[in-house]
Scaffold this active site. Structure first.
Site, short mmCIF file in Angstrom:
data_model
loop_
_atom_site.label_atom_id
_atom_site.label_comp_id
_atom_site.label_asym_id
_atom_site.label_seq_id
_atom_site.Cartn_x
_atom_site.Cartn_y
_atom_site.Cartn_z
CB SER A 116 50.80 55.85 -4.76
OG SER A 116 49.97 56.67 -5.53
CE1 TYR B 296 54.32 55.29 -9.10
CE2 TYR B 296 52.16 56.24 -8.61
CZ TYR B 296 53.48 55.98 -8.24
OH TYR B 296 53.93 56.40 -7.01
CE LYS C 141 54.92 53.21 -5.97
NZ LYS C 141 56.19 53.02 -5.28
P1 NAD Z 1 62.33 60.32 -6.63
O1 NAD Z 1 62.43 59.93 -8.06
O2 NAD Z 1 62.76 61.68 -6.24
O3 NAD Z 1 63.15 59.27 -5.73
C1 NAD Z 1 63.29 57.92 -6.10
C2 NAD Z 1 64.76 57.56 -5.93
O4 NAD Z 1 64.92 56.18 -6.30
C3 NAD Z 1 65.68 58.38 -6.84
O5 NAD Z 1 66.78 58.85 -6.08
C4 NAD Z 1 66.13 57.38 -7.92
O6 NAD Z 1 67.44 57.66 -8.38
C5 NAD Z 1 66.05 56.07 -7.17
N1 NAD Z 1 65.78 54.90 -8.02
C6 NAD Z 1 64.88 54.78 -9.03
N2 NAD Z 1 64.94 53.55 -9.57
C7 NAD Z 1 65.90 52.87 -8.88
C8 NAD Z 1 66.42 51.56 -8.95
N3 NAD Z 1 65.96 50.68 -9.85
N4 NAD Z 1 67.39 51.20 -8.07
C9 NAD Z 1 67.86 52.07 -7.16
N5 NAD Z 1 67.41 53.34 -7.05
C10 NAD Z 1 66.43 53.73 -7.89
O7 NAD Z 1 60.82 60.01 -6.18
P2 NAD Z 1 60.06 60.41 -4.84
O8 NAD Z 1 59.05 61.44 -5.16
O9 NAD Z 1 61.02 60.64 -3.74
O10 NAD Z 1 59.26 59.05 -4.59
C11 NAD Z 1 59.74 58.03 -3.73
C12 NAD Z 1 58.75 56.88 -3.72
O11 NAD Z 1 57.48 57.35 -3.31
C13 NAD Z 1 58.55 56.22 -5.08
O12 NAD Z 1 58.44 54.82 -4.89
C14 NAD Z 1 57.23 56.79 -5.55
O13 NAD Z 1 56.53 55.91 -6.40
C15 NAD Z 1 56.48 56.97 -4.23
N6 NAD Z 1 55.44 58.00 -4.30
C16 NAD Z 1 55.77 59.28 -4.68
C17 NAD Z 1 54.79 60.25 -4.77
C18 NAD Z 1 55.12 61.65 -5.22
O14 NAD Z 1 54.20 62.39 -5.59
N7 NAD Z 1 56.36 62.10 -5.19
C19 NAD Z 1 53.44 59.93 -4.47
C20 NAD Z 1 53.14 58.62 -4.08
C21 NAD Z 1 54.16 57.67 -3.98
#
Ligand code: NAD
Ligand code: UDP
Length: 332
Positions: free
Chosen positions: A123, A147, A151
């Protein structure tokens, strides 16, 4: 076989849609803590192919080792994690446990049974607050919330692993502000509880679910006084993962890329783009700044274009139009 942890979630499901459409074999590992099992049906509806699905927690050694042993993935895309900045301030241990501990447990399982190509969801929050824009991969690091530190630490663990064991190949992808939804309207962001991010809140205001959008601050030193971010369409972001996965087929070592458009847009510009795309003028009011917010940050995505041939193509109108189409289909 490609292992996609968190593949039922917002970004992971879009990547699964591309992988399935490319004819790749996909196994999703997800505990469904922030998503629904219907993601599998939706992916089948979009692509005509059904991914394998294993429900479980990446922190559970028995579960994730079983997945690695059964499917022997040649490449893993690791999305599973917690992502709410505000919540990470209130529940830091949960964030370190899932985002750092979960990543280490997964890597141990892969080290034993899986292939050693790994694409990590990082991120822009790993960068230190700065007035020097755009942010390049060389910009100083220094997260300003738990957070971001999770990362940062997971990135560090991966870099140390690559330094220690030369057969690992790792891509660290630093996302800016992903928004929008799949053009089919079947995949999108489904925030649990009250959303915090701009786009779902803009949709709530447009739908009348909330009386108006709060614009957090009109006194920033930006073009129009509102906060500036680098919003990118989730399907562009998903394609960046495919390019990274392909890069790791031929390139050893660790590779770090910003994934953004390189263009900063203000809150007021996003409200205007939303109106242009949907015909709806979302009501808004100016409120005080949100504590902890930065005035402006956006990426230089030049390295990703140079080395992976990846460039975000979708416009703010696409981002808003697709987000609204998904919202209408899902929530109205
Ligand atoms: P999201 O919450 O929609 O998807 C994450 C998925 O991981 C979910 O389906 C959840 O059920 C699953 N999950 C969570 N904890 C878990 C665990 N312990 N074991 C197994 N599954 C688990 O989030 P997203 O927006 O799709 O983000 C995906 C990744 O990208 C994350 O790591 C997030 O930190 C990173 N990210 C997201 C953003 C954003 O703005 N959406 C920005 C930067 C980085
Ligand atoms: N924002 C806003 N009203 C909202 C939510 C967000 O004005 O209801 C602003 C916020 O201050 C920031 C931008 O929109 O300038 C993006 O915020 P978001 O939470 O989506 O992303 P982040 O701040 O984590 O980059």
């Amino acid at each position: 076989m490609i292992l996609v942890t968190g593949g039922a979630g917002y970004i992971g499901s879009h990547v699964c849609a591309l992988l399935l459409a490319m004819g790749r074999e996909v196994v999703i590992a997800d505990d469904l803590s922030n998503s629904g099992a219907d993601a599998v049906e939706r992916l089948e509806k979009i692509t005509g192919r059904r991914p394998l699905f294993c429900r479980g927690d990446v922190r559970d050694t028995g579960f994730i080792t079983g997945v690695a042993r059964t499917y022997r993935p040649e490449c893993t895309l690791h999305f599973a994690g917690l992502k709410a900045v505000g919540e990470s301030v209130r529940r830091p241990l949960a964030y370190y446990d899932v985002n750092v501990g979960g990543t280490v447990t997964l890597l141990r399982a892969l080290r034993r049974y899986g292939g050693r190509r790994f694409v990590f969801s990082s991120s822009a929050t790993v960068y230190a607050p700065s007035e020097v824009m755009p942010l390049t991969e060389e910009s100083p690091l220094g997260p300003y919330n738990p957070y971001g530190w999770t990362k940062f630490m997971a990135e560090r663990a991966l870099l140390d692993l690559v330094a220690a064991e030369a057969d690992w190949r790792v891509a660290l992808l630093r996302y800016f502000n992903p928004v929008g939804a799949h053009p089919s309207g079947l995949l999108g962001e489904n925030p649990r509880g009250t959303p915090n991010n701009l786009m779902p809140r803009l949709c709530d205001a447009a739908a009348g679910v909330t009386p108006r959008l709060s614009v957090f601050g009109l006194d920033y030193p930006t073009r129009d006084g509102s906060g500036v971010r680098d919003y990118l369409h989730v399907t562009d972001l998903a394609l960046g993962h495919i390019r990274a996965m392909e890069l790791l087929e031929t390139s050893a070592g660790a590779h770090i890329y910003n994934l953004g458009t390189g263009v900063g847009l203000s809150v007021l510009e996003m409200i205007a783009a939303f109106q242009a795309a949907t015909g709806i003028a979302a009501p808004y009011e100016v409120c005080p700044r949100r504590p902890g917010d930065l005035a402006a940050y956006y990426s230089s995505p030049a390295k990703a274009e140079r080395e992976m041939g990846w460039k975000a193509e979708k416009t703010p109108a696409d981002m808003c139009g697709d987000a609204w189409a998904f919202y209408k289909k899902s929530f109205i």
